[in-house]
Scaffold this motif. Sequence first.
Motif, PDB file in Angstrom:
ATOM      1  N   UNK A 256       0.632  -1.291  -0.042  1.00  0.00           N
ATOM      2  CA  UNK A 256       0.034  -0.076   0.009  1.00  0.00           C
ATOM      3  C   UNK A 256       0.709   1.272  -0.135  1.00  0.00           C
ATOM      4  N   UNK A 257       0.730   2.096  -0.787  1.00  0.00           N
ATOM      5  CA  UNK A 257       1.321   3.320  -0.969  1.00  0.00           C
ATOM      6  C   UNK A 257       0.327   4.653  -0.281  1.00  0.00           C
ATOM      7  N   UNK A 258      -0.738   4.384   0.003  1.00  0.00           N
ATOM      8  CA  UNK A 258      -1.456   5.386   0.466  1.00  0.00           C
ATOM      9  C   UNK A 258      -2.392   4.677   1.659  1.00  0.00           C
ATOM     10  N   UNK A 259      -2.735   5.754   2.681  1.00  0.00           N
ATOM     11  CA  UNK A 259      -3.524   5.170   4.080  1.00  0.00           C
ATOM     12  C   UNK A 259      -4.875   4.887   3.420  1.00  0.00           C
ATOM     13  N   UNK A 260      -5.191   3.480   3.987  1.00  0.00           N
ATOM     14  CA  UNK A 260      -6.490   2.811   3.452  1.00  0.00           C
ATOM     15  C   UNK A 260      -7.520   3.482   4.184  1.00  0.00           C
ATOM     16  N   UNK A 261      -8.642   3.702   3.647  1.00  0.00           N
ATOM     17  CA  UNK A 261      -9.824   4.162   4.257  1.00  0.00           C
ATOM     18  C   UNK A 261     -10.334   3.533   5.366  1.00  0.00           C
ATOM     19  N   UNK A 262     -10.205   2.109   5.605  1.00  0.00           N
ATOM     20  CA  UNK A 262     -10.679   1.564   6.774  1.00  0.00           C
ATOM     21  C   UNK A 262      -9.630   1.323   7.998  1.00  0.00           C
ATOM     22  N   UNK A 263      -8.531   2.076   7.674  1.00  0.00           N
ATOM     23  CA  UNK A 263      -7.545   1.945   8.770  1.00  0.00           C
ATOM     24  C   UNK A 263      -7.844   3.022   9.900  1.00  0.00           C
ATOM     25  N   UNK A 264      -7.336   2.489  11.103  1.00  0.00           N
ATOM     26  CA  UNK A 264      -7.473   3.608  12.513  1.00  0.00           C
ATOM     27  C   UNK A 264      -6.508   4.712  12.129  1.00  0.00           C
ATOM     28  N   UNK A 265      -6.794   6.070  12.703  1.00  0.00           N
ATOM     29  CA  UNK A 265      -5.764   7.070  12.867  1.00  0.00           C
ATOM     30  C   UNK A 265      -4.892   6.626  14.092  1.00  0.00           C
ATOM     31  N   UNK A 266      -3.519   6.501  13.424  1.00  0.00           N
ATOM     32  CA  UNK A 266      -2.421   5.941  14.458  1.00  0.00           C
ATOM     33  C   UNK A 266      -1.346   7.044  14.391  1.00  0.00           C
ATOM     34  N   UNK A 267      -1.611   8.161  15.249  1.00  0.00           N
ATOM     35  CA  UNK A 267      -0.757   9.348  15.211  1.00  0.00           C
ATOM     36  C   UNK A 267       0.648   9.088  16.029  1.00  0.00           C
ATOM     37  N   UNK A 268       1.678   9.806  15.596  1.00  0.00           N
ATOM     38  CA  UNK A 268       2.931   9.720  16.438  1.00  0.00           C
ATOM     39  C   UNK A 268       2.850   9.606  18.081  1.00  0.00           C
ATOM     40  N   UNK A 269       1.822  10.367  18.566  1.00  0.00           N
ATOM     41  CA  UNK A 269       1.433  10.382  19.841  1.00  0.00           C
ATOM     42  C   UNK A 269       0.148  11.208  20.098  1.00  0.00           C
ATOM     43  N   UNK A 270      -0.469  10.733  20.980  1.00  0.00           N
ATOM     44  CA  UNK A 270      -1.931  11.312  21.446  1.00  0.00           C
ATOM     45  C   UNK A 270      -2.078  11.382  22.722  1.00  0.00           C
ATOM     46  N   UNK A 271      -2.609  12.450  23.247  1.00  0.00           N
ATOM     47  CA  UNK A 271      -2.964  12.845  24.647  1.00  0.00           C
ATOM     48  C   UNK A 271      -4.542  12.463  24.994  1.00  0.00           C
ATOM     49  N   UNK A 272      -5.165  11.946  23.738  1.00  0.00           N
ATOM     50  CA  UNK A 272      -6.407  11.589  24.072  1.00  0.00           C
ATOM     51  C   UNK A 272      -6.107   9.963  24.555  1.00  0.00           C
ATOM     52  N   UNK A 273      -6.739   9.545  25.755  1.00  0.00           N
ATOM     53  CA  UNK A 273      -6.435   8.148  26.326  1.00  0.00           C
ATOM     54  C   UNK A 273      -7.321   7.182  25.398  1.00  0.00           C
ATOM     55  N   UNK A 274      -8.386   7.703  24.672  1.00  0.00           N
ATOM     56  CA  UNK A 274      -9.097   6.792  23.981  1.00  0.00           C
ATOM     57  C   UNK A 274      -8.750   6.253  22.606  1.00  0.00           C
ATOM     58  N   UNK A 275      -7.749   7.134  22.072  1.00  0.00           N
ATOM     59  CA  UNK A 275      -6.879   6.547  21.008  1.00  0.00           C
ATOM     60  C   UNK A 275      -6.453   5.266  21.061  1.00  0.00           C
ATOM     61  N   UNK A 276      -6.710   4.398  19.986  1.00  0.00           N
ATOM     62  CA  UNK A 276      -6.573   2.916  20.116  1.00  0.00           C
ATOM     63  C   UNK A 276      -5.051   2.663  20.425  1.00  0.00           C
ATOM     64  N   UNK A 277      -4.202   3.269  19.257  1.00  0.00           N
ATOM     65  CA  UNK A 277      -2.958   2.965  19.436  1.00  0.00           C
ATOM     66  C   UNK A 277      -2.199   4.318  18.619  1.00  0.00           C
ATOM     67  N   UNK A 278      -0.912   4.514  19.314  1.00  0.00           N
ATOM     68  CA  UNK A 278      -0.082   5.678  18.754  1.00  0.00           C
ATOM     69  C   UNK A 278       1.320   4.822  18.625  1.00  0.00           C
ATOM     70  N   UNK A 279       2.255   5.697  18.028  1.00  0.00           N
ATOM     71  CA  UNK A 279       3.495   4.939  17.718  1.00  0.00           C
ATOM     72  C   UNK A 279       4.169   4.919  19.071  1.00  0.00           C
ATOM     73  N   UNK A 280       4.331   6.200  19.761  1.00  0.00           N
ATOM     74  CA  UNK A 280       4.885   6.347  21.108  1.00  0.00           C
ATOM     75  C   UNK A 280       4.107   5.102  22.020  1.00  0.00           C
ATOM     76  N   UNK A 281       3.010   5.136  22.346  1.00  0.00           N
ATOM     77  CA  UNK A 281       2.267   4.462  23.308  1.00  0.00           C
ATOM     78  C   UNK A 281       2.441   3.021  22.771  1.00  0.00           C
ATOM     79  N   UNK A 282       2.196   2.614  21.521  1.00  0.00           N
ATOM     80  CA  UNK A 282       2.624   1.216  21.272  1.00  0.00           C
ATOM     81  C   UNK A 282       4.040   0.938  21.527  1.00  0.00           C
ATOM     82  N   UNK A 283       5.120   1.519  21.235  1.00  0.00           N
ATOM     83  CA  UNK A 283       6.257   1.416  21.501  1.00  0.00           C
ATOM     84  C   UNK A 283       6.805   1.257  22.792  1.00  0.00           C
ATOM     85  N   UNK A 284       5.926   2.101  23.651  1.00  0.00           N
ATOM     86  CA  UNK A 284       6.324   1.906  25.218  1.00  0.00           C
ATOM     87  C   UNK A 284       5.810   0.625  25.766  1.00  0.00           C
TER      88      UNK A 284
END
Length: 575
Positions: A256-284
């Motif tokens: 895939x060369x583009x973000x797929x419509x059905x994918x979640x938003x997966x930010x670098x970091x998020x301060x919203x605890x409901x965001x399912x995954x972020x890069x920093x959160x998942x890495x930790x």
Amino acid sequence: MAQTRIATMVLIALLTVLSFGTSAYGSEQSVQEATGSAGGLVAIDWVLIGLYGVATLALGWYYSRRQETTSEYFIGSGHMNPLLIGVSLFATLLSTISYLSMPGETLGKGPVFLATLLAYPFVYLLVGFWLLPVYMRHRVTSAYELLEAKLGLSVRLLGAVMFIALRLVWMSLLMYLTAKALVVMIDNDAVIQGRDQQLIPLVAVVTGIVTIIYTSMGGLRAVVVTDFMQAMLLYGGALVVLGLITWDFGGFGWFPLAWQPHWDQQPLISFDPKVRVSLIGSGLSLLIWHVCTAGGDQTSVQRFMATTDARAARRALAIQLSCSVIVGLTLGLVGFALLGYFQAHPDRLPAGMRLSADADNIFPMFIAYHLPPGISGLVVAGMFAAAMSSLDSGVNSITAVVMTDFFDRFGFKPKSETGHVRASQILAFSIGLFVVVGSSFMGAIPGNITAMTQKTSNLLTTPIFCLFVFALFIPFARPLGVWLGAITGTLTAAAIAFSGPLVVWLSHYGFDPALVGTEVVHTVHETTGVVTETAQDPISFQWIALAAIIVNLGVGTAVSLLLPRRSPASGTSST
């Protein structure tokens, strides 16, 4: 090494069959036809799966004849090959859960999982140069022996009980997900129509019996040798899927060369605890889980104790993590390849299956319905190999803990060493049966495979590890403080892991879900008509480990500092 030669011989035989099956099938049919056939598992597939099961039982019987001491049974006498130990650690911790969840996660949710693999170098540094030098100075059968020496019997028993509970729940989940995947392969319509829950218990019984028998017979050597074979089959199966889809595309056009419509938003970091995954959160979360597992889980500690010294243990760790990175990348790419394949061939996706909602079932469905006969059987064998590599290790480790921390510790010892080994084998068989029964209750855990795993594996992993931190690295730790830290840490992990169901339950007593930024959703199953109530977790599962370890160490340290200190000379309290 004898065990290396045996594993290599069996692996060569399996790869020979794989090569023969690929060439025989591909000589007269195009890859598009091969991947487009949808016949499910056929006779040759079941024959190969059966042969693999017989081979593992034979290995268990072979090593059972050589078990004369409990040290040999549980830790291979402490002189096992670091290569086999490292691959065994990787195979144990990867398991069928990861084999199914990694492709499903990248296919259905997005690519952030692949980026979290950058945490592995930090895992190696922390475990290899902080934990292992301390652990390898203590040659113990059960890791929880270390706790008694520092904090007393009650903390040792607490650690042992928590470990047993963690592994029993985790293995039951593993058995459930493995059986569910096989149901997809046998009768995908049953899953679509909601009838899979009726078949899963039967499949779990059949799958579990083979693992239980050879593990209870052969001890750690049988576990490690079969783990090596299973890891190779697992990786080979993923490469076959990647190869066939790449051939079908004539290259890597599936990437895939583009973000797929059905994918979640997966930010670098998020301060919203409901965001399912972020890069920093998942890495930790990944970093904490690996460090806590290496430093507190008997399954890992037992493997390190089977090596000669800290240097050999570090080599085993490096091999484990290297395998994890390579296979993790491969399985993530499998998810991308499956996404591209079914987007290019939507007619080959069974009616009723969707790439987003059914992402976890796409990989096993592809294996059974879109691989050549014979190849499907070997890949299925690899998938069950991954399950057995975790089940056998878990059963063996729990057996070691029960025998060492309970029976031996309180004097319930058989009169002879041979009798001790036999008692260990019987106990291993009983634990395996408990897991098979427990798998019937795992369907109640909400979320996809990744979420289910996080909600169970992190529930007790961090509290167990914190016991060792207090025992080995905090000299002023007191047993009461350690106990309170473990209790509060576990409650914190449970509250986050099941925050969604907790909101649903509280809503029946007048609690407004909007107060925590969520709502209760009522869903009616299209086929069965069953109504379910769900709510988005107010706090994502990626924060379970971090929150639990902060609360655990914070409470335990504070209480230990506040308690009066006991004078070594007089035995009286001082402040």
